[in-house]
Scaffold this motif. Structure first.
Motif, short mmCIF file in Angstrom:
data_model
loop_
_atom_site.label_atom_id
_atom_site.label_comp_id
_atom_site.label_asym_id
_atom_site.label_seq_id
_atom_site.Cartn_x
_atom_site.Cartn_y
_atom_site.Cartn_z
N LEU A 60 0.85 -1.19 0.00
CA LEU A 60 0.00 0.00 0.00
C LEU A 60 0.88 1.24 0.00
N VAL A 61 0.57 2.20 -0.86
CA VAL A 61 1.21 3.52 -0.80
C VAL A 61 0.12 4.57 -0.76
N VAL A 62 0.44 5.70 -0.17
CA VAL A 62 -0.54 6.78 -0.03
C VAL A 62 0.00 8.01 -0.75
N THR A 63 -0.87 8.63 -1.55
CA THR A 63 -0.48 9.81 -2.32
C THR A 63 -1.53 10.91 -2.16
N ARG A 64 -1.26 12.06 -2.71
CA ARG A 64 -2.17 13.20 -2.61
C ARG A 64 -3.40 12.94 -3.47
N HIS A 65 -4.53 13.51 -3.07
CA HIS A 65 -5.75 13.41 -3.87
C HIS A 65 -5.46 13.87 -5.30
N GLY A 66 -5.83 13.04 -6.27
CA GLY A 66 -5.64 13.37 -7.67
C GLY A 66 -4.31 12.94 -8.25
N HIS A 67 -3.44 12.33 -7.42
CA HIS A 67 -2.11 11.94 -7.89
C HIS A 67 -1.97 10.42 -8.00
N GLY A 68 -3.07 9.69 -8.10
CA GLY A 68 -3.03 8.24 -8.17
C GLY A 68 -2.52 7.73 -9.51
N ALA A 381 -3.55 34.56 -12.29
CA ALA A 381 -4.73 33.93 -12.89
C ALA A 381 -5.47 34.92 -13.78
N VAL A 382 -5.65 36.15 -13.29
CA VAL A 382 -6.31 37.18 -14.09
C VAL A 382 -5.48 37.52 -15.33
N MET A 383 -4.17 37.52 -15.18
CA MET A 383 -3.28 37.83 -16.29
C MET A 383 -3.16 36.68 -17.29
N GLY A 384 -3.64 35.51 -16.92
CA GLY A 384 -3.50 34.34 -17.79
C GLY A 384 -2.06 33.86 -17.89
N GLN A 385 -1.28 34.06 -16.82
CA GLN A 385 0.14 33.73 -16.85
C GLN A 385 0.51 32.71 -15.78
N GLN A 386 -0.39 31.78 -15.53
CA GLN A 386 -0.08 30.66 -14.66
C GLN A 386 0.37 29.45 -15.49
N ILE A 387 1.11 28.56 -14.87
CA ILE A 387 1.44 27.27 -15.46
C ILE A 387 0.58 26.22 -14.78
N VAL A 388 -0.37 25.66 -15.52
CA VAL A 388 -1.27 24.66 -14.97
C VAL A 388 -0.95 23.33 -15.64
N SER A 389 -0.26 22.48 -14.93
CA SER A 389 0.19 21.21 -15.50
C SER A 389 -0.62 20.02 -15.01
N GLY A 390 -1.31 20.17 -13.87
CA GLY A 390 -1.90 19.01 -13.22
C GLY A 390 -0.80 18.20 -12.56
N PRO A 391 -1.16 17.08 -11.90
CA PRO A 391 -0.14 16.24 -11.25
C PRO A 391 0.91 15.77 -12.26
N THR A 392 2.18 15.89 -11.89
CA THR A 392 3.26 15.50 -12.78
C THR A 392 3.80 14.10 -12.47
N HIS A 393 3.39 13.53 -11.32
CA HIS A 393 3.81 12.20 -10.87
C HIS A 393 5.28 12.14 -10.49
N THR A 394 5.85 13.30 -10.19
CA THR A 394 7.17 13.35 -9.57
C THR A 394 7.20 14.56 -8.67
N ASN A 395 8.34 14.78 -7.99
CA ASN A 395 8.42 15.92 -7.08
C ASN A 395 9.89 16.13 -6.69
#
Length: 406
Positions: A60-68, A381-395
């Motif tokens: 069993l391993v435990v990860t962050r919500h959305g990182h399965g 966020a208002v400027m539209g200058q965020q990087i939204v990658s979602g979970p990358t599965h590394t850290n």
């Protein structure tokens, strides 16, 4: 912006479990192979292990919500991060149960990565999960660095600080870890669940006093009593990926694009806006000399929250850098967390270029005011200058780049 995206992608790719984990898998034992672990990359590490390991595995391993990730023999549990939750506590208790009662013929493989400390909370006797949640939240608000946060976590835990390793005896133990901490210290990665803890209860009490934290009375009594044993060393520990690997990959991309890569270190710590100020001054020095450079750094920054805004350390670093550079069109920058989550934000980070200040003025946005209110997340966020990658599965911690192009 395209160059920034390619540098971030290269940094993340360099630390993917698919590339770095298989080389370190052991020969199967005569007995069982039990796989446990925790962290934002742990589910992907488990998937890769199952794909390459030449014997049946369970665990069993435990990860962050959305990182399965999809696995068969290894159960994946998702839990809360950065503040621990009941799902993580139940998983931690089950992990201790899985490694108990094994023999010398068995092998325990522990997969650890950044976030593992919060994801595997098991309060010491006399403490509750609510106690640990309160302390973690207070430390985060105070801007405490990860080393100090994990010192407290180890001394409030029944599984960290080597206690997981102690529970696995007499089975052989192998820890495979992806580092997300300055200095790659195994004691700090996931709070050192499989290594001995040289820090003391006095060290933990000093952290509480340094930030003048109002902690639950049960926590105060526990830290003052200081009766928990420190686990002895047990097993082998291998770092399969490090922040330096990610920075080197990003540097290669920058050099291919014609920039001279200048590595400022993979263990940079400190208040995000203060580090940004120093880096901005450095960028202006290179600009004055006419050097075309990419200033690249890693590590983990902090934010002391004084306002009511949103956004993590990478967002705040970029906003402070933008303000300090004054909108010079020859300087641009990016900062992202390689796990795809900047603090508790949904974005990995943000970027700016020479036109950001003018666009902000047209949009009625005041960068200095957003910085004062710790509101970098909303600003970008208002400027539209965020990087939204979602979970990358590394850290492997943060990637920060300043491009100076005279």
């Amino acid at each position: 912006m395209e160059l920034f995206r390619r540098m971030f992608a290269a940094a993340v790719e360099a630390a993917q479990p698919e590339h770095c984990l298989p080389l370190h898998l052991p020969v199967p034992p005569a007995g069982r192979t039990i796989v446990v672990g925790a962290g934002k990359a742990s589910a992907e590490m488990a998937r890769v292990l199952e794909a390459h390991y030449p014997a049946p595995v369970e665990g069993l391993v435990v990860t962050r919500h959305g990182h399965g990730a999809p696995t068969s023999g290894i159960e994946i549990v998702e839990a809360g991060h950065p503040v621990p939750d009941a799902s993580g506590e139940r998983a931690a208790r089950r992990i201790l149960g899985l490694v108990g009662g094994l023999t010398a013929d068995d092998l325990v493989i522990c997969l650890l990565s950044g976030g593992g400390s919060a994801l595997m909370p098991l309060p010491a006797p006399g403490l509750t999960l609510a106690d640990k949640q309160a302390v973690t939240a207070a430390l985060l608000r105070a801007g405490a660095p990860i080393g100090e946060i994990n010192c407290i976590r180890r001394h409030l835990s029944a599984i960290k600080g080597g206690r997981l390793a102690q529970a696995a005896r007499p089975a052989r133990l192998l820890t495979l870890a992806i580092s997300d901490v300055p200095g790659d210290d195994p004691l700090v990665i996931a709070s050192g669940s499989t290594v001995p803890d040289p820090t003391s209860f006095a060290d933990a009490r000093a952290v509480i006093a340094r930030y003048r934290l109002d902690v639950p009375e049960a926590v105060r009594r526990h830290l003052e009593a200081g009766t928990d044993p420190v686990a002895a060393p047990w097993g082998d520990y291998v770092l399969v990926a490090r922040p330096a690997d990610a920075l080197a990959a990003a540097a290669t991309v920058a050099e291919t694009a014609g920039y001279r890569a200048v590595l400022l270190g993979d263990a940079v710590e400190g208040e995000a806006r203060e580090v940004a100020g120093r880096h901005a001054a450095l960028a202006m020095d290179y600009l004055a000399r006419g050097d075309k450079v990419a200033l690249i750094s890693g590590g983990e920054l902090t934010v002391t929250i004084a306002g009511d805004g949103i956004g993590g350390p990478s967002h705040e670093y970029v906003l402070a850098l933008l303000v300090a550079c004054g909108g010079d069109p020859r300087v641009s920058g990016i900062a992202c967390d390689t796990d795809g989550i900047d603090g508790a934000a949904d974005a990995a980070g943000a970027w700016f270029d020479g036109g950001t200040l003018a666009r902000a003025a047209s949009a009625g946005m005041a960068p200095a005011d957003a910085l004062r209110r710790n509101d970098a997340g909303r600003f970008f966020a208002v400027m539209g200058q965020q990087i939204v990658s979602g979970p990358t599965h590394t850290n492997v911690n943060d990637l920060r780049v300043i491009l100076v192009d005279p």
